[in-house]
Design an enzyme around this catalytic site. Structure first.
Site: not given
Length: 341
Positions: A179, A216, A245, A114, A118, A181-182
């Site tokens: 994460s 996390k 994560n 994925n 967010f 993805n940011t």
């Protein structure tokens, strides 16, 4: 097996084989269930209580952040057997996330990639929903992250806004600095940046009450980087760690689906099973068991969950396994862990 053989294929046919549409329709359907669905409760309910970081959990199996970002189906999850629920990751600002497609199922590898970014309705919207509909019947964790448009130099206040806004509703907060993805987010795992962030969040939390703060972590950290992060957590009185994560690694992908691994984003599911267990064991050993751990990553059966507990976790979370195998997995895990001591 019923979910894997019949229900999931039917959902994909109805949704044009788009995993994100399947996800959205699943959460939407669950949001329509009554507050206490008696039939589901009778099938999936499990009692195996545990007390961790001062909270009482009816069982050790939680829903990981990402499945119900905006808290739309909060009353359904306990009926499916979850002992706690983590919503989010939520950001101060509402944001659409990254362009679609951004969710890829690798069913033969029991994995998902994925790059959602967010996507959520923002802290104010989640607070309003919780105020109107109430909390679930199990402990509620809220994962908070940085808004994409906010520069790293302003990240602390961005996190603090979400913390203050959602404080009346959270049983614990998960500080998501891991994460993939940011852009730039994982830089907040560095010692100085994390120390500044946790110092301010702890100060704000102390002004409001005593809600536990957890961090996390990414599975891609080296042992030395993870040890440094744990020292920062210890010095700022963090209540626990969520490990892990999603990963940027593509190790473990096999067969034709390995080509899908070229998609950018975080990988979860079976390829993460071993690494998540290694990280949990490292944290448990390094902290001499003083820091509670929520183990998450690659939990596809009851023995996977038990492996995380054996490595030192106090609780486990599930996301990809639930998405691929359905609620029967939660019942299996609960039954496995009920005998774990």
């Amino acid at each position: 097996m019923l979910f894997e053989k019949l229900i999931r294929p039917a959902l994909y046919r109805l949704s044009g084989a788009d995993p994100e549409t399947v996800h959205e329709r699943t959460v939407r359907a669950l949001s329509l269930l009554p507050e206490k669905p008696p039939l589901l409760r009778g099938i999936y309910a499990a009692d195996d209580p545990a007390t961790v970081f001062g909270l009482r959990f009816p069982n050790r199996v939680g829903l990981a952040a990402g499945m119900d970002k905006d808290g739309r189906a909060l009353h359904a999850w306990p009926a499916l057997g979850f002992g706690f629920v983590e919503v989010g990751t939520v950001t101060r600002l509402a944001q659409p996330g990254n362009p679609r497609p951004r969710l890829f199922t690798l069913a033969d590898n029991d994995a998902v990639i994925n790059r959602m970014g967010f996507n959520n309705s923002g802290a104010d919207a989640l607070a309003a929903r919780l105020a109107a509909r109430g909390k679930p019947a199990v402990p509620l964790g809220i994962s908070i992250g940085k808004s994409k448009v906010v520069p790293l130099t302003e990240a602390v206040e961005d996190y603090r806004y979400s913390l203050r806004t959602l404080y009346p509703y959270a049983d614990y907060f998960a500080v998501n600095v891991s994460s993939p993805n940011t852009p730039g987010l994982r830089e907040l795992q560095d010692k100085s940046a994390l120390s500044e962030l946790l110092s301010e969040l702890r100060r704000t939390s102390a002004e409001l009450g005593t809600t536990p703060l957890l961090v996390k972590v990414a599975p891609d950290l080296t042992d030395s980087a993870l040890a440094e992060l744990l020292e920062v957590c210890d010095s700022h009185g963090v209540a626990g760690v969520i490990a892990t994560n999603t990963t940027l690694s593509r190790n473990g992908l096999t067969g034709p689906e390995a080509a899908t691994g070229a998609e950018t984003g975080g990988l979860s599911g079976r390829p993460l099973t071993q690494r998540a267990r290694e990280v949990v064991r490292f944290i448990h050993t390094h902290t001499e068991g003083r820091l509670p751990i929520i183990g998450v990553g690659g939990v596809l059966c009851g023995l996977d969950a038990r492996g995380l507990l054996d490595a030192g976790a106090s609780l486990v979370q599930v996301y990809t396994g639930f998405a691929l195998k359905g609620p029967g997995l939660i019942r299996e895990i609960n039954r496995t862990l009920a005998g774990w001591r």
